[in-house]
Enzyme design. Structure first.
Site, short mmCIF file in Angstrom:
data_model
loop_
_atom_site.label_atom_id
_atom_site.label_comp_id
_atom_site.label_asym_id
_atom_site.label_seq_id
_atom_site.Cartn_x
_atom_site.Cartn_y
_atom_site.Cartn_z
N ARG A 193 0.80 -1.44 0.06
CA ARG A 193 0.00 -0.11 -0.17
C ARG A 193 0.48 1.60 0.12
O ARG A 193 0.62 2.19 -0.67
CB ARG A 193 -1.22 -0.03 0.98
CG ARG A 193 -1.87 -1.58 1.16
CD ARG A 193 -2.70 -1.42 2.42
NE ARG A 193 -1.31 -1.70 3.11
CZ ARG A 193 -2.05 -1.91 4.59
NH1 ARG A 193 -2.84 -1.42 4.97
NH2 ARG A 193 -1.00 -1.83 5.49
N HIS A 205 7.22 -27.36 10.48
CA HIS A 205 9.91 -27.59 10.10
C HIS A 205 9.59 -29.05 10.25
O HIS A 205 9.89 -30.03 9.44
CB HIS A 205 10.37 -26.76 10.57
CG HIS A 205 9.60 -25.53 10.69
ND1 HIS A 205 9.48 -24.76 8.81
CD2 HIS A 205 10.31 -24.12 10.41
CE1 HIS A 205 9.38 -23.44 8.70
NE2 HIS A 205 9.32 -23.02 10.16
N LYS A 246 12.86 -21.92 21.91
CA LYS A 246 13.90 -20.82 22.02
C LYS A 246 14.92 -20.87 23.12
O LYS A 246 14.38 -21.27 24.34
CB LYS A 246 12.76 -19.83 22.31
CG LYS A 246 12.83 -19.34 20.47
CD LYS A 246 11.98 -18.35 20.05
CE LYS A 246 10.35 -18.95 18.82
NZ LYS A 246 11.93 -18.99 17.93
P1 NAP Z 1 5.47 -6.94 7.55
O1 NAP Z 1 6.42 -6.57 7.97
O2 NAP Z 1 4.59 -6.92 8.72
O3 NAP Z 1 4.91 -7.28 6.01
C1 NAP Z 1 3.95 -6.96 5.59
C2 NAP Z 1 3.98 -6.22 4.43
O4 NAP Z 1 2.64 -6.50 3.55
C3 NAP Z 1 3.92 -5.18 4.00
O5 NAP Z 1 5.17 -4.61 2.92
C4 NAP Z 1 3.02 -4.47 4.02
O6 NAP Z 1 3.06 -2.84 2.91
C5 NAP Z 1 2.16 -5.08 2.86
N1 NAP Z 1 0.45 -5.18 3.14
C6 NAP Z 1 -0.57 -5.06 4.43
N2 NAP Z 1 -1.36 -4.94 3.95
C7 NAP Z 1 -1.45 -4.70 2.82
C8 NAP Z 1 -2.29 -4.49 2.30
N3 NAP Z 1 -3.98 -4.63 2.75
N4 NAP Z 1 -2.44 -4.67 0.74
C9 NAP Z 1 -1.18 -5.08 -0.08
N5 NAP Z 1 0.19 -5.16 0.96
C10 NAP Z 1 -0.29 -5.04 2.62
O7 NAP Z 1 5.52 -8.78 7.51
P2 NAP Z 1 6.45 -9.66 6.82
O8 NAP Z 1 7.52 -9.68 8.45
O9 NAP Z 1 7.49 -9.47 6.01
O10 NAP Z 1 5.48 -10.94 6.86
C11 NAP Z 1 4.50 -11.43 5.43
C12 NAP Z 1 4.28 -13.20 5.69
O11 NAP Z 1 5.29 -14.06 6.10
C13 NAP Z 1 4.05 -13.54 6.74
O12 NAP Z 1 2.46 -13.45 6.87
C14 NAP Z 1 4.56 -13.42 8.12
O13 NAP Z 1 4.05 -14.55 9.04
C15 NAP Z 1 5.93 -14.78 7.20
N6 NAP Z 1 6.39 -14.89 7.04
C16 NAP Z 1 7.61 -14.35 7.98
C17 NAP Z 1 8.55 -14.60 8.05
C18 NAP Z 1 9.78 -13.59 8.10
O14 NAP Z 1 11.19 -13.52 8.82
N7 NAP Z 1 9.04 -12.16 8.42
C19 NAP Z 1 8.99 -15.55 8.48
C20 NAP Z 1 8.17 -16.54 7.37
C21 NAP Z 1 7.00 -16.10 7.09
P3 NAP Z 1 2.27 -1.57 3.38
O15 NAP Z 1 2.00 -1.92 4.85
O16 NAP Z 1 3.17 -0.63 2.92
O17 NAP Z 1 0.91 -2.21 2.71
#
Ligand code: NAP
Length: 485
Positions: free
Chosen positions: A51, A241, A332
Site C-alpha cells: 500500500r 518444519h 527458544k
Molecule cells: P511485514 O513486515 O508486516 O510486511 C507486511 C507487508 O504487507 C508490507 O509490505 C505491507 O506493506 C504489506 N501489506 C499489508 N497490508 C496490505 C494490504 N492491505 N494490501 C497490500 N499490501 C499490504 O510482514 P513480514 O514479516 O514481511 O511477513 C509477511 C508474511 O510472511 C507473514 O504472513 C509472515 O507470517 C510470513 N513470514 C515472515 C517471516 C519473516 O522472517 N519476516 C518468516 C516466515 C514467514 P504496506 O503497509 O505498505 O501495505
C-alpha cells in the site's frame, strides 16, 4: 562439484508485501544472489506491491538498502551488479482489500512471460489477493502463487485458507513455502536415502533404535511476542518444519522424484502417526536469565501458558517404523542454535570384543544448520598397542569442506524455492492435504493442553530445555544428543 547453473525462463514476479520484513530480509537479497549467479535471465522482472505510496526510484532505493543490510557481502559490494538488479525492479501501490492499484499492476504485466505472485503478507489477505488477481485477469491458468507460513492456526482455519485459494487457483498453481524444505541438506537426505544402496536396507525398525529431530534456537521471542504468544512452539515449528523433516526421514521411497509422488508418501507418514499420549510431551517456557527477560516478560503476559519449548515422543504405526520411537524437540533461548536429525542405529547383536569394549553405536547425523552436512559415526579400533579397544570416529562430510569455494554458490533455501516456483516444480512445497493432515494431528494435542489447563515447565535460558524433557528420553534408557553448534 556444484552443478552448472541453468537459467530459468523469463518471468514477471510480483511480490505482494514487497516493502515488508520478509521481502527485504530474504526474498529480494535472495533474488539478487540468483541474478549474480547467472540464474535469472536479463528479461526477468520483479514488481514490488504494497500500500505504501512509492515510485519506482523510491522502491529501488529501498531494495538497495535491503541488499546492503541483509545481502551476501560478497555480492552486495558489487555496485554494478546491484545496479543491474535494480534495473529489473518496478513498484506499484496496491491495496489487497480495495480497488486501488490493480489496473496499474495489470498494465505492468507482460505477455508470454511466466507469472508468479508471492503473497508475502499476512494470511488474512490471501483470499483478497487471489480474488482480485483473478477478477482483474492478472493471473491466468498458468500463473503461480506462493504463500507463506503460517498456513492456518488449526485444521479449520487451514481448510478455510485452502478453500479461499482453491476458489481461484488450482492446486498445481499453489506453492506453500516451508523454507526448511529448501535447505540443501534436506534434499540431500532424499539423495542419501534413495540414491545409495548403503542406507535404505537398514532404514527401518529392525536396525534403527530411534531417531531424534532437534531444532534449537538461542533467540527468544522479543520483538515478535504478540504473534508468537498466539502460536507457540507446537504451531510455529512442530506442525510445519519438524513434521516435514519427520516425513522425509520416515517416508517410503516414492516411485519417482516427482511432486505428487513425493508428497503422497509424505502424507502417508502423517496419517500413520499415532495419537500422542500427553505423558509423552513436555512443554517449556524460558525463565529470565543474566542476558534477557523471561518468556512471559517478552510477551508481556505474566500468565501466558504458551510454550517456547516442546519435546515429544512419537510413534508411527506402519510396517517400517512400528516400535521405533521418534523424539522431537524444539525451543527458544537454548544453549546453542542447531538443527539436526540423528538416526541412531541399534547395537550389534553380539559383541565379540567383550564387555570392556564398551557400547558403540552407529549414528547418522544430518546437520541442517549451522554448517550443513552429514556425519556418520563408525566404530574402529583405538590406535596403538593397547589391545582391542574400540572408539567411535566420525566420517564427516561438511558441505563447506567438500565443496570448497563452490559451497558459497549453493543457493539458500528461499532462493532455491523461488527458482523452483519459476520452473514450475512443486516437489519441495507442501500440498493442501498435507497441511490439513498435519493440523488434524496437531489440534487434539493443543486442545488437550487447553482442557487440562496445562502449564509449561520453566527452563533456564542457555540450557537444553526443561528437566522433564530429559526424563522423557531417559526413562526409555536413551539420552538426547548434546546440542552443539
Ligand atoms: P511485514 O513486515 O508486516 O510486511 C507486511 C507487508 O504487507 C508490507 O509490505 C505491507 O506493506 C504489506 N501489506 C499489508 N497490508 C496490505 C494490504 N492491505 N494490501 C497490500 N499490501 C499490504 O510482514 P513480514 O514479516 O514481511 O511477513 C509477511 C508474511 O510472511 C507473514 O504472513 C509472515 O507470517 C510470513 N513470514 C515472515 C517471516 C519473516 O522472517 N519476516 C518468516 C516466515 C514467514 P504496506 O503497509 O505498505 O501495505
Amino acid at each position: 562439484m556444484v552443478s552448472r547453473v541453468i537459467p530459468v525462463d523469463p518471468f514477471d514476479l510480483v511480490i505482494f508485501g514487497g516493502t515488508g520484513d520478509l521481502a527485504r530480509r530474504k526474498i529480494l537479497p535472495g533474488l539478487y544472489r540468483r541474478m549474480a549467479a547467472g540464474q535469472m535471465p536479463a528479461e526477468a522482472r520483479i514488481i514490488g506491491a504494497a500500500r505504501t505510496d512509492l515510485d519506482r526510484a523510491g522502491y529501488q532505493a529501498m531494495v538497495r538498502e535491503a541488499i546492503e543490510e541483509f545481502g551476501d557481502p560478497k555480492h552486495a559490494g558489487d555496485a554494478a551488479g546491484v545496479s543491474d538488479f535494480l534495473e529489473r525492479l518496478d513498484y506499484v501501490a496496491v491495496d489487497a482489500t480495495g480497488d486501488d492499484g490493480w489496473k496499474e499492476l495489470k498494465g505492468k504485466m507482460r505477455d508470454g512471460m511466466i507469472r508468479a505472485f508471492y503473497f508475502s503478507v499476512g494470511p488474512s489477505l490471501f483470499g483478497d489477493l487471489a480474488e482480485r488477481l483473478k477478477a482483474h485477469k492478472i493471473a491466468g491458468d498458468e500463473s503461480r502463487i506462493v504463500v507463506e507460513k503460517p498456513f492456518g492456526h488449526d485444521l479449520a482455519s487451514a481448510k478455510a485458507l485452502n478453500a479461499s485459494l482453491a476458489r481461484y487457483f488450482d492446486e498445481t498453481q499453489i506453492y506453500r513455502i516451508d523454507h526448511y524444505l529448501g535447505k540443501e541438506t534436506v534434499q540431500n537426505l532424499m539423495a542419501v536415502r534413495f540414491g545409495n544402496m548403503l542406507f535404505e536396507p537398514l532404514w527401518n525398525s529392525q536396525y534403527v533404535d530411534h531417531i531424534q529431530i532437534t531444532v534449537a534456537e538461542t533467540v527468544g521471542v522479543a520483538g515478535r511476542g504478540s504473534y508468537y504468544d498466539k502460536s507457540g512452539a507446537m504451531r510455529d515449528m512442530v506442525q510445519n518444519h519438524l513434521m516435514q523433516l519427520l516425513c522425509l526421514i520416515a517416508m517410503e521411497p516414492p516411485a519417482k522424484f516427482d511432486p505428487d509422488a513425493v508428497r503422497d508418501e509424505k502424507l502417508k507418514v502423517i496419517r500413520a502417526l499415532d495419537p500422542v499420549d500427553h505423558h509423552e510431551i513436555v512443554r517449556g517456557q524460558y525463565d529470565a536469565g543474566a542476558d534477557g527477560p523471561s518468556y512471559r516478560e517478552d510477551v508481556e503476559d505474566p500468565k501466558s501458558r504458551t510454550e517456547s519449548y516442546v519435546a515429544m515422543k512419537l510413534g508411527l504405526s506402519n510396517w517400517r517404523w512400528a516400535g521405533t520411537p521418534f523424539y522431537l524437540r524444539t525451543g527458544k533461548r537454548l544453549k546453542t542454535r542447531a538443527s539436526e536429525i540423528a538416526v541412531v542405529f541399534k547395537d550389534a547383536p553380539h559383541s565379540i570384543f567383550g564387555p570392556d569394549a564398551g557400547r558403540h553405536r552407529n549414528i547418522l547425523t544430518i546437520r541442517l544448520q549451522p554448517n550443513e552436512g552429514m556425519e556418520l559415526g563408525v566404530t574402529i579400533k583405538e590406535p596403538g598397542p593397547g589391545g582391542m579397544r574400540l572408539m567411535d570416529v566420525p566420517l564427516d562430510m561438511s558441505f563447506a569442506d567438500a565443496l570448497g569455494d563452490e559451497a558459497e554458490e549453493v543457493p539458500d533455501a528461499y532462493e532455491r524455492l523461488i527458482m523452483d516456483v519459476i520452473r514450475g516444480n512443486q516437489t519441495l512445497f507442501m500440498r493442501g492435504d498435507e497441511v490439513e493432515a498435519a493440523w488434524a494431528w496437531t489440534d487434539p494435542i493443543i486442545e488437550g493442553w487447553i482442557d487440562r489447563h496445562d502449564v509449561p515447565k520453566p527452563y533456564d535460558p542457555g540450557s537444553s530445555g526443561p528437566d522433564d524433557a530429559m526424563l522423557l528420553v531417559h526413562r526409555d534408557g536413551r539420552k538426547w544428543r548434546d546440542i552443539r553448534a
